[in-house]
Write a protein that holds these residues in place. Structure first.
Motif, mmCIF file in Angstrom:
data_model
loop_
_atom_site.group_PDB
_atom_site.id
_atom_site.type_symbol
_atom_site.label_atom_id
_atom_site.label_comp_id
_atom_site.label_asym_id
_atom_site.label_seq_id
_atom_site.Cartn_x
_atom_site.Cartn_y
_atom_site.Cartn_z
ATOM 1 N N GLY A 82 -20.768 37.550 -57.861
ATOM 2 C CA GLY A 82 -20.955 36.673 -58.796
ATOM 3 C C GLY A 82 -21.541 35.222 -58.391
ATOM 4 N N LEU A 83 -21.893 34.436 -59.568
ATOM 5 C CA LEU A 83 -22.544 33.060 -59.232
ATOM 6 C C LEU A 83 -21.459 32.124 -58.423
ATOM 7 N N VAL A 84 -20.390 32.217 -58.931
ATOM 8 C CA VAL A 84 -19.353 31.277 -58.182
ATOM 9 C C VAL A 84 -18.970 31.599 -56.815
ATOM 10 N N ALA A 85 -18.780 33.009 -56.608
ATOM 11 C CA ALA A 85 -18.904 33.248 -55.128
ATOM 12 C C ALA A 85 -19.999 32.872 -54.352
ATOM 13 N N ALA A 86 -21.159 33.034 -55.002
ATOM 14 C CA ALA A 86 -22.549 32.546 -54.234
ATOM 15 C C ALA A 86 -22.371 31.191 -53.967
ATOM 16 N N ILE A 87 -21.938 30.354 -54.930
ATOM 17 C CA ILE A 87 -21.890 29.011 -54.756
ATOM 18 C C ILE A 87 -21.239 28.471 -53.704
ATOM 19 N N LEU A 88 -19.816 28.977 -53.720
ATOM 20 C CA LEU A 88 -18.729 28.749 -52.852
ATOM 21 C C LEU A 88 -19.075 29.296 -51.364
ATOM 22 N N THR A 89 -19.987 30.376 -51.115
ATOM 23 C CA THR A 89 -20.297 30.619 -49.897
ATOM 24 C C THR A 89 -21.092 29.448 -49.014
ATOM 25 N N ALA A 90 -21.768 28.463 -50.003
ATOM 26 C CA ALA A 90 -22.252 27.450 -49.139
ATOM 27 C C ALA A 90 -21.841 26.141 -49.740
ATOM 28 N N ALA A 91 -20.377 26.152 -49.985
ATOM 29 C CA ALA A 91 -19.671 25.076 -50.646
ATOM 30 C C ALA A 91 -19.746 23.803 -49.954
ATOM 31 N N ASP A 92 -19.800 23.870 -48.373
ATOM 32 C CA ASP A 92 -19.874 22.764 -47.636
ATOM 33 C C ASP A 92 -21.072 22.147 -47.833
ATOM 34 N N GLU A 93 -22.128 22.647 -47.622
ATOM 35 C CA GLU A 93 -23.618 22.208 -47.953
ATOM 36 C C GLU A 93 -23.749 21.417 -49.359
ATOM 37 N N LEU A 94 -23.232 22.233 -50.226
ATOM 38 C CA LEU A 94 -23.449 21.739 -51.639
ATOM 39 C C LEU A 94 -22.490 20.381 -51.881
ATOM 40 N N ALA A 95 -21.346 20.486 -51.394
ATOM 41 C CA ALA A 95 -20.578 19.121 -51.400
ATOM 42 C C ALA A 95 -21.078 17.938 -50.777
ATOM 43 N N ARG A 96 -22.141 18.199 -49.997
ATOM 44 C CA ARG A 96 -22.979 17.366 -49.223
ATOM 45 C C ARG A 96 -24.159 16.819 -49.999
ATOM 46 N N ASN A 97 -24.323 17.361 -51.195
ATOM 47 C CA ASN A 97 -25.313 17.090 -51.921
ATOM 48 C C ASN A 97 -26.624 17.723 -51.628
ATOM 49 N N ALA A 98 -26.616 19.065 -51.145
ATOM 50 C CA ALA A 98 -27.726 19.687 -50.837
ATOM 51 C C ALA A 98 -28.124 20.196 -52.174
ATOM 52 N N LEU A 99 -29.777 20.389 -52.039
ATOM 53 C CA LEU A 99 -30.255 20.643 -53.531
ATOM 54 C C LEU A 99 -29.885 22.535 -53.697
ATOM 55 N N LEU A 100 -29.489 22.547 -54.966
ATOM 56 C CA LEU A 100 -29.143 23.951 -55.161
ATOM 57 C C LEU A 100 -30.054 24.678 -55.939
ATOM 58 N N VAL A 101 -30.605 25.681 -55.623
ATOM 59 C CA VAL A 101 -31.846 26.403 -56.225
ATOM 60 C C VAL A 101 -31.472 27.813 -56.620
ATOM 61 N N ASP A 173 -21.654 17.383 -56.326
ATOM 62 C CA ASP A 173 -20.871 16.705 -55.344
ATOM 63 C C ASP A 173 -19.555 17.448 -54.854
ATOM 64 N N LYS A 174 -19.127 16.870 -53.952
ATOM 65 C CA LYS A 174 -17.571 17.439 -53.513
ATOM 66 C C LYS A 174 -16.744 17.731 -54.695
ATOM 67 N N GLU A 175 -16.608 16.720 -55.588
ATOM 68 C CA GLU A 175 -15.433 17.027 -56.690
ATOM 69 C C GLU A 175 -15.958 18.256 -57.406
ATOM 70 N N LEU A 176 -17.246 18.040 -57.880
ATOM 71 C CA LEU A 176 -17.858 19.242 -58.678
ATOM 72 C C LEU A 176 -17.422 20.594 -58.082
ATOM 73 N N VAL A 177 -17.691 20.545 -56.714
ATOM 74 C CA VAL A 177 -17.874 21.852 -55.909
ATOM 75 C C VAL A 177 -16.260 22.411 -55.932
ATOM 76 N N GLU A 178 -15.240 21.422 -55.797
ATOM 77 C CA GLU A 178 -14.044 21.994 -55.792
ATOM 78 C C GLU A 178 -13.380 22.368 -57.170
ATOM 79 N N LEU A 179 -13.987 21.654 -58.221
ATOM 80 C CA LEU A 179 -13.539 22.139 -59.502
ATOM 81 C C LEU A 179 -14.115 23.594 -59.865
ATOM 82 N N ILE A 180 -15.370 23.968 -59.157
ATOM 83 C CA ILE A 180 -15.936 25.268 -59.152
ATOM 84 C C ILE A 180 -14.763 26.234 -58.699
ATOM 85 N N GLU A 181 -14.367 25.859 -57.605
ATOM 86 C CA GLU A 181 -13.461 26.844 -56.717
ATOM 87 C C GLU A 181 -12.278 27.025 -57.474
ATOM 88 N N SER A 182 -11.539 25.795 -57.895
ATOM 89 C CA SER A 182 -10.285 25.832 -58.410
ATOM 90 C C SER A 182 -10.203 26.475 -60.013
#
Length: 389
Positions: A82-101, A173-182
Protein backbone atom coordinates in the motif's frame (compact mmCIF):
# COMPACT_ATOMS: atom_id res chain seq x y z
CA UNK A 1 16.09 20.43 -4.19
CA UNK A 2 18.72 17.72 -4.52
CA UNK A 3 16.94 14.41 -4.06
CA UNK A 4 13.73 12.69 -5.11
CA UNK A 5 11.84 9.60 -3.98
CA UNK A 6 9.90 7.73 -6.68
CA UNK A 7 7.15 5.36 -5.60
CA UNK A 8 7.28 2.58 -8.19
CA UNK A 9 5.66 -0.45 -6.58
CA UNK A 10 2.73 -2.52 -7.77
CA UNK A 11 1.42 -3.66 -11.13
CA UNK A 12 -1.77 -1.64 -10.72
CA UNK A 13 -5.05 -3.54 -10.69
CA UNK A 14 -6.61 -1.22 -13.26
CA UNK A 15 -3.94 -1.90 -15.85
CA UNK A 16 -2.87 -5.44 -14.97
CA UNK A 17 -4.14 -6.70 -18.33
CA UNK A 18 -1.07 -4.98 -19.83
CA UNK A 19 1.50 -5.25 -17.04
CA UNK A 20 1.05 -8.96 -16.33
CA UNK A 21 2.34 -8.43 -12.80
CA UNK A 22 5.31 -6.22 -13.69
CA UNK A 23 5.51 -2.68 -12.28
CA UNK A 24 3.22 -0.47 -14.32
CA UNK A 25 5.86 2.29 -14.40
CA UNK A 26 7.84 0.05 -16.79
CA UNK A 27 5.15 0.07 -19.49
CA UNK A 28 6.54 1.44 -22.74
CA UNK A 29 5.23 4.65 -24.31
CA UNK A 30 7.05 5.88 -27.43
CA UNK A 31 10.12 3.79 -26.79
CA UNK A 32 10.60 4.67 -23.13
CA UNK A 33 9.30 3.28 -19.86
CA UNK A 34 6.85 5.54 -18.04
CA UNK A 35 9.33 6.03 -15.20
CA UNK A 36 11.95 7.28 -17.66
CA UNK A 37 9.80 10.34 -18.42
CA UNK A 38 9.73 11.03 -14.68
CA UNK A 39 13.52 10.68 -14.49
CA UNK A 40 13.93 13.05 -17.44
CA UNK A 41 11.81 15.65 -15.64
CA UNK A 42 13.92 15.27 -12.50
CA UNK A 43 17.10 15.72 -14.51
CA UNK A 44 15.63 18.91 -15.98
CA UNK A 45 15.15 20.12 -12.39
CA UNK A 46 18.78 19.36 -11.60
CA UNK A 47 17.92 16.42 -9.32
CA UNK A 48 20.49 13.67 -9.68
CA UNK A 49 19.98 11.57 -6.53
CA UNK A 50 16.96 9.29 -6.65
CA UNK A 51 15.53 6.67 -4.31
CA UNK A 52 13.17 4.21 -6.01
CA UNK A 53 10.74 2.37 -3.72
CA UNK A 54 9.42 -0.83 -5.27
CA UNK A 55 8.30 -4.34 -4.42
CA UNK A 56 10.26 -5.69 -7.42
CA UNK A 57 13.79 -4.20 -7.23
CA UNK A 58 15.32 -6.48 -9.88
CA UNK A 59 12.89 -5.16 -12.51
CA UNK A 60 14.59 -1.76 -12.41
CA UNK A 61 18.12 -2.84 -13.26
CA UNK A 62 17.80 -1.79 -16.91
CA UNK A 63 16.51 1.67 -15.94
CA UNK A 64 19.27 2.32 -13.44
CA UNK A 65 21.89 1.11 -15.92
CA UNK A 66 20.51 3.41 -18.62
CA UNK A 67 20.54 6.46 -16.35
CA UNK A 68 23.51 5.41 -14.22
CA UNK A 69 25.89 7.95 -15.75
CA UNK A 70 23.44 10.77 -15.13
CA UNK A 71 21.96 9.95 -11.73
CA UNK A 72 22.80 8.23 -8.46
CA UNK A 73 20.23 5.57 -7.51
CA UNK A 74 19.19 3.79 -4.35
CA UNK A 75 16.64 0.99 -4.79
CA UNK A 76 14.63 0.18 -1.66
CA UNK A 77 12.46 -2.89 -1.31
CA UNK A 78 9.04 -1.68 -0.19
CA UNK A 79 8.29 -2.71 3.39
CA UNK A 80 4.65 -3.79 3.41
CA UNK A 81 1.80 -3.16 1.00
CA UNK A 82 0.00 0.00 0.00
CA UNK A 83 0.76 3.70 -0.32
CA UNK A 84 1.53 4.35 3.35
CA UNK A 85 4.05 1.49 3.43
CA UNK A 86 5.73 2.85 0.31
CA UNK A 87 6.03 6.33 1.81
CA UNK A 88 7.37 5.02 5.12
CA UNK A 89 10.00 2.92 3.31
CA UNK A 90 11.64 6.24 2.42
CA UNK A 91 10.51 8.16 5.52
CA UNK A 92 14.04 9.36 6.31
CA UNK A 93 14.44 11.03 2.90
CA UNK A 94 10.92 12.48 2.80
CA UNK A 95 11.29 13.94 6.28
CA UNK A 96 14.23 15.90 4.88
CA UNK A 97 12.09 17.42 2.10
CA UNK A 98 13.02 15.10 -0.77
CA UNK A 99 10.65 15.51 -3.72
CA UNK A 100 8.01 12.76 -3.57
CA UNK A 101 6.85 11.53 -6.99
CA UNK A 102 4.42 8.81 -7.95
CA UNK A 103 6.25 6.90 -10.68
CA UNK A 104 3.18 6.63 -12.90
CA UNK A 105 2.56 10.40 -12.99
CA UNK A 106 3.38 12.09 -16.29
CA UNK A 107 3.37 15.82 -16.95
CA UNK A 108 5.79 18.40 -18.35
CA UNK A 109 8.78 19.43 -16.25
CA UNK A 110 7.02 22.70 -15.43
CA UNK A 111 4.45 20.80 -13.36
CA UNK A 112 7.17 19.35 -11.13
CA UNK A 113 8.93 22.70 -11.06
CA UNK A 114 5.80 24.38 -9.69
CA UNK A 115 5.93 22.18 -6.57
CA UNK A 116 9.60 22.98 -6.01
CA UNK A 117 9.02 26.72 -6.54
CA UNK A 118 6.14 26.76 -4.05
CA UNK A 119 8.25 24.99 -1.45
CA UNK A 120 11.10 27.45 -1.93
CA UNK A 121 8.73 30.41 -1.71
CA UNK A 122 6.77 29.36 1.40
CA UNK A 123 9.15 26.97 3.19
CA UNK A 124 6.13 24.77 3.87
CA UNK A 125 5.13 21.32 2.58
CA UNK A 126 3.49 21.38 -0.86
CA UNK A 127 1.31 19.00 -2.88
CA UNK A 128 0.52 19.23 -6.59
CA UNK A 129 -3.17 19.44 -7.51
CA UNK A 130 -4.80 19.27 -10.94
CA UNK A 131 -8.31 20.18 -12.15
CA UNK A 132 -9.64 16.71 -13.05
CA UNK A 133 -13.34 15.99 -13.50
CA UNK A 134 -13.34 12.67 -11.66
CA UNK A 135 -11.34 13.09 -8.47
CA UNK A 136 -12.47 9.68 -7.20
CA UNK A 137 -9.66 8.03 -9.15
CA UNK A 138 -6.90 10.21 -7.69
CA UNK A 139 -7.87 11.68 -4.32
CA UNK A 140 -9.83 14.91 -3.75
CA UNK A 141 -8.17 18.07 -2.46
CA UNK A 142 -10.10 21.18 -1.43
CA UNK A 143 -8.33 24.52 -1.09
CA UNK A 144 -8.74 27.79 0.72
CA UNK A 145 -8.98 30.99 -1.33
CA UNK A 146 -5.29 31.71 -0.75
CA UNK A 147 -4.08 28.34 -2.07
CA UNK A 148 -3.67 26.34 1.12
CA UNK A 149 -4.94 22.78 1.46
CA UNK A 150 -8.21 22.65 3.43
CA UNK A 151 -8.96 18.92 3.21
CA UNK A 152 -7.85 15.73 1.51
CA UNK A 153 -9.94 12.62 0.81
CA UNK A 154 -7.85 9.73 -0.52
CA UNK A 155 -10.79 7.70 -1.90
CA UNK A 156 -13.85 9.93 -2.34
CA UNK A 157 -17.04 8.07 -3.17
CA UNK A 158 -18.75 10.88 -5.07
CA UNK A 159 -18.18 14.13 -6.90
CA UNK A 160 -16.99 17.00 -4.70
CA UNK A 161 -17.76 20.50 -5.92
CA UNK A 162 -14.63 22.58 -6.45
CA UNK A 163 -12.21 19.79 -5.50
CA UNK A 164 -8.91 19.18 -7.27
CA UNK A 165 -7.25 15.84 -7.89
CA UNK A 166 -4.01 15.04 -6.11
CA UNK A 167 -1.29 15.28 -8.74
CA UNK A 168 1.09 12.64 -7.38
CA UNK A 169 3.93 15.06 -6.56
CA UNK A 170 4.67 16.52 -3.14
CA UNK A 171 7.26 17.79 -0.70
CA UNK A 172 6.62 16.73 2.90
CA UNK A 173 8.30 17.51 6.21
CA UNK A 174 9.22 15.52 9.31
CA UNK A 175 5.99 16.28 11.15
CA UNK A 176 3.79 15.22 8.22
CA UNK A 177 5.76 12.02 7.70
CA UNK A 178 5.40 11.19 11.40
CA UNK A 179 1.66 11.79 11.16
CA UNK A 180 1.43 9.41 8.17
CA UNK A 181 3.15 6.77 10.28
CA UNK A 182 1.01 7.31 13.39
CA UNK A 183 -2.30 7.63 11.52
CA UNK A 184 -1.58 4.86 9.04
CA UNK A 185 -3.44 6.88 6.41
CA UNK A 186 -2.42 9.64 4.02
CA UNK A 187 -5.68 11.56 4.18
CA UNK A 188 -6.04 11.36 7.97
CA UNK A 189 -2.46 12.56 8.33
CA UNK A 190 -2.94 15.49 5.95
CA UNK A 191 -6.23 16.52 7.55
CA UNK A 192 -4.63 16.41 10.98
CA UNK A 193 -1.66 18.42 9.71
CA UNK A 194 -3.72 21.20 8.09
CA UNK A 195 -5.57 21.68 11.37
CA UNK A 196 -2.39 23.16 12.84
CA UNK A 197 0.05 23.94 10.00
CA UNK A 198 -0.03 25.35 6.49
CA UNK A 199 0.12 22.84 3.63
CA UNK A 200 0.43 24.65 0.32
CA UNK A 201 -0.95 23.61 -3.06
CA UNK A 202 0.72 23.94 -6.43
CA UNK A 203 -2.02 24.07 -9.07
CA UNK A 204 -1.03 22.55 -12.42
CA UNK A 205 -3.41 23.21 -15.33
CA UNK A 206 -1.35 21.72 -18.15
CA UNK A 207 -1.56 18.15 -19.37
CA UNK A 208 -1.26 15.48 -16.72
CA UNK A 209 -1.71 11.71 -16.88
CA UNK A 210 -1.81 9.12 -14.12
CA UNK A 211 -1.11 5.85 -15.92
CA UNK A 212 -3.50 3.61 -14.02
CA UNK A 213 -5.82 2.25 -16.73
CA UNK A 214 -5.30 1.10 -20.34
CA UNK A 215 -6.85 4.24 -21.83
CA UNK A 216 -4.28 6.33 -19.89
CA UNK A 217 -1.60 4.83 -22.15
CA UNK A 218 -3.40 6.31 -25.16
CA UNK A 219 -3.79 9.61 -23.34
CA UNK A 220 -0.10 9.81 -22.42
CA UNK A 221 0.91 8.87 -25.95
CA UNK A 222 -1.30 11.63 -27.36
CA UNK A 223 0.29 14.35 -25.25
CA UNK A 224 3.82 13.12 -25.82
CA UNK A 225 3.30 12.83 -29.58
CA UNK A 226 1.80 16.31 -29.61
CA UNK A 227 5.16 17.61 -28.43
CA UNK A 228 6.97 16.20 -31.46
CA UNK A 229 8.57 18.81 -33.66
CA UNK A 230 7.33 19.30 -37.21
CA UNK A 231 10.15 17.38 -38.90
CA UNK A 232 10.52 13.60 -38.96
CA UNK A 233 13.46 11.89 -37.28
CA UNK A 234 14.41 8.74 -39.16
CA UNK A 235 17.38 6.63 -38.13
CA UNK A 236 20.04 6.02 -40.75
CA UNK A 237 19.85 2.37 -39.76
CA UNK A 238 16.18 2.11 -40.66
CA UNK A 239 15.20 0.70 -44.06
CA UNK A 240 12.54 2.70 -45.87
CA UNK A 241 11.27 1.38 -49.23
CA UNK A 242 11.40 3.86 -52.07
CA UNK A 243 7.63 3.76 -52.54
CA UNK A 244 6.77 4.23 -48.86
CA UNK A 245 5.20 7.55 -47.86
CA UNK A 246 6.25 9.27 -44.64
CA UNK A 247 4.41 12.42 -43.59
CA UNK A 248 5.83 13.95 -40.42
CA UNK A 249 6.28 14.36 -37.66
CA UNK A 250 7.33 10.73 -37.46
CA UNK A 251 10.10 9.07 -35.44
CA UNK A 252 11.47 5.85 -36.89
CA UNK A 253 14.12 4.06 -34.84
CA UNK A 254 17.10 1.99 -35.97
CA UNK A 255 16.46 -1.42 -37.45
CA UNK A 256 12.89 -0.59 -38.46
CA UNK A 257 11.77 -1.71 -41.94
CA UNK A 258 9.03 0.10 -43.82
CA UNK A 259 7.92 -1.95 -46.82
CA UNK A 260 6.71 -0.79 -50.24
CA UNK A 261 3.60 1.41 -50.44
CA UNK A 262 3.27 1.65 -46.67
CA UNK A 263 1.98 5.05 -45.47
CA UNK A 264 2.86 6.61 -42.13
CA UNK A 265 1.16 9.88 -41.21
CA UNK A 266 2.42 11.59 -38.09
CA UNK A 267 2.55 12.27 -35.36
CA UNK A 268 3.59 8.65 -34.95
CA UNK A 269 6.37 6.55 -33.47
CA UNK A 270 7.93 3.41 -34.98
CA UNK A 271 10.29 1.62 -32.59
CA UNK A 272 13.46 -0.38 -33.06
CA UNK A 273 13.32 -3.40 -35.35
CA UNK A 274 9.65 -2.89 -36.20
CA UNK A 275 8.45 -4.31 -39.51
CA UNK A 276 5.69 -2.38 -41.28
CA UNK A 277 4.34 -4.47 -44.16
CA UNK A 278 3.41 -3.50 -47.69
CA UNK A 279 0.39 -1.20 -48.07
CA UNK A 280 0.06 -0.80 -44.30
CA UNK A 281 -1.47 2.52 -43.20
CA UNK A 282 -0.28 4.08 -39.92
CA UNK A 283 -2.51 7.06 -39.18
CA UNK A 284 -1.88 9.80 -36.55
CA UNK A 285 -1.31 9.15 -32.86
CA UNK A 286 0.04 5.64 -33.18
CA UNK A 287 2.98 4.25 -31.23
CA UNK A 288 4.53 0.93 -32.29
CA UNK A 289 7.08 -0.39 -29.82
CA UNK A 290 10.21 -2.42 -30.54
CA UNK A 291 10.33 -5.80 -32.28
CA UNK A 292 6.70 -5.63 -33.41
CA UNK A 293 5.43 -6.89 -36.77
CA UNK A 294 2.70 -4.94 -38.60
CA UNK A 295 1.36 -7.06 -41.46
CA UNK A 296 0.46 -5.95 -44.96
CA UNK A 297 -2.73 -3.92 -45.45
CA UNK A 298 -3.03 -3.28 -41.70
CA UNK A 299 -4.54 0.06 -40.65
CA UNK A 300 -3.80 1.62 -37.27
CA UNK A 301 -5.07 4.87 -35.75
CA UNK A 302 -4.87 6.24 -32.22
CA UNK A 303 -3.39 3.01 -30.90
CA UNK A 304 -0.47 1.73 -28.86
CA UNK A 305 1.26 -1.51 -29.80
CA UNK A 306 3.53 -2.78 -27.01
CA UNK A 307 6.82 -4.66 -27.75
CA UNK A 308 7.01 -7.94 -29.66
CA UNK A 309 3.38 -7.89 -30.73
CA UNK A 310 2.11 -9.12 -34.10
CA UNK A 311 -0.72 -7.52 -36.08
CA UNK A 312 -1.94 -9.79 -38.87
CA UNK A 313 -2.69 -8.88 -42.48
CA UNK A 314 -5.72 -6.72 -43.16
CA UNK A 315 -6.54 -5.88 -39.54
CA UNK A 316 -7.86 -2.50 -38.38
CA UNK A 317 -7.22 -1.18 -34.87
CA UNK A 318 -8.42 2.15 -33.56
CA UNK A 319 -8.31 3.66 -30.06
CA UNK A 320 -6.82 0.38 -28.87
CA UNK A 321 -3.90 -0.88 -26.82
CA UNK A 322 -2.21 -4.17 -27.75
CA UNK A 323 -0.17 -5.74 -24.97
CA UNK A 324 3.37 -7.03 -25.19
CA UNK A 325 3.77 -10.30 -27.16
CA UNK A 326 0.11 -10.31 -28.15
CA UNK A 327 -0.92 -11.77 -31.51
CA UNK A 328 -3.69 -10.24 -33.60
CA UNK A 329 -4.45 -12.63 -36.44
CA UNK A 330 -5.53 -11.51 -39.91
CA UNK A 331 -8.61 -9.38 -40.62
CA UNK A 332 -9.39 -8.46 -37.02
CA UNK A 333 -11.42 -5.26 -36.75
CA UNK A 334 -12.15 -2.92 -33.85
CA UNK A 335 -15.63 -1.46 -33.99
CA UNK A 336 -15.59 2.25 -33.20
CA UNK A 337 -18.42 4.58 -32.32
CA UNK A 338 -16.44 7.73 -33.07
CA UNK A 339 -14.03 8.91 -35.74
CA UNK A 340 -10.63 8.97 -33.98
CA UNK A 341 -9.10 11.79 -35.98
CA UNK A 342 -12.03 14.13 -35.34
CA UNK A 343 -12.89 13.14 -31.74
CA UNK A 344 -9.35 12.46 -30.57
CA UNK A 345 -8.55 13.21 -26.96
CA UNK A 346 -12.14 14.28 -26.27
CA UNK A 347 -13.30 10.68 -26.55
CA UNK A 348 -10.78 9.60 -23.93
CA UNK A 349 -11.87 12.43 -21.64
CA UNK A 350 -15.44 11.13 -21.89
CA UNK A 351 -14.18 7.68 -20.92
CA UNK A 352 -12.36 9.03 -17.89
CA UNK A 353 -15.32 11.09 -16.71
CA UNK A 354 -17.89 8.32 -17.05
CA UNK A 355 -15.66 5.35 -16.24
CA UNK A 356 -16.95 3.65 -19.38
CA UNK A 357 -15.33 2.29 -22.51
CA UNK A 358 -18.18 2.83 -24.95
CA UNK A 359 -16.41 5.53 -26.94
CA UNK A 360 -13.12 3.81 -27.66
CA UNK A 361 -11.56 0.60 -28.95
CA UNK A 362 -10.27 -2.62 -27.41
CA UNK A 363 -7.59 -3.58 -24.90
CA UNK A 364 -5.60 -6.69 -25.74
CA UNK A 365 -3.69 -8.24 -22.83
CA UNK A 366 -0.09 -9.35 -22.51
CA UNK A 367 0.45 -12.44 -24.65
CA UNK A 368 -3.18 -12.60 -25.78
CA UNK A 369 -4.27 -14.03 -29.11
CA UNK A 370 -7.20 -12.67 -31.13
CA UNK A 371 -8.41 -15.10 -33.76
CA UNK A 372 -8.73 -14.19 -37.43
CA UNK A 373 -11.79 -12.25 -38.52
CA UNK A 374 -12.94 -11.28 -35.03
CA UNK A 375 -14.79 -7.98 -34.56
CA UNK A 376 -13.72 -6.38 -31.29
CA UNK A 377 -16.44 -4.34 -29.60
CA UNK A 378 -15.83 -0.89 -28.07
CA UNK A 379 -14.17 -1.32 -24.68
CA UNK A 380 -13.67 -5.07 -25.08
CA UNK A 381 -10.94 -6.64 -22.96
CA UNK A 382 -9.08 -9.68 -24.26
CA UNK A 383 -7.25 -11.32 -21.39
CA UNK A 384 -3.73 -12.54 -22.05
CA UNK A 385 -1.38 -15.13 -20.67
CA UNK A 386 1.51 -14.17 -18.45
CA UNK A 387 3.80 -17.17 -18.89
CA UNK A 388 7.34 -15.98 -19.30
CA UNK A 389 6.51 -12.41 -18.22
Amino acid sequence: MRKAVILAGGAGTGIKILTCGRPKVLLKVLGKAVIEYVLDALLNLGIKRVTIVTDKPKEFESVTLKYGKLMEFEIRNQEGEGLVAAILTAADELARNALLVYGDTLMPTEGFQGVVNAFMAFSRPVIAVVPEEDVSLYGAVTLTTDGRVKSFIEKPEKYIEGAYAFGGVAILDKELVELIESEGSLDRAINSYVGRRDLMASIWSGWWVDVGYPWNVLEAQYYLLSEYVSNSVISRKAKIASTAIIEGPVVIEEGAQIDHYAVIKGPAYIGRNVLVGTHAFIRPYVGVEEDTTIGSYVELVWSTIEPEATIGRGSFLGFSVVGERAVIESNVITKLLVEPESEGIRAIKVVKKRKQYTKIGAFIGYGARVHAGKVLQPGEHVEGVCNGA
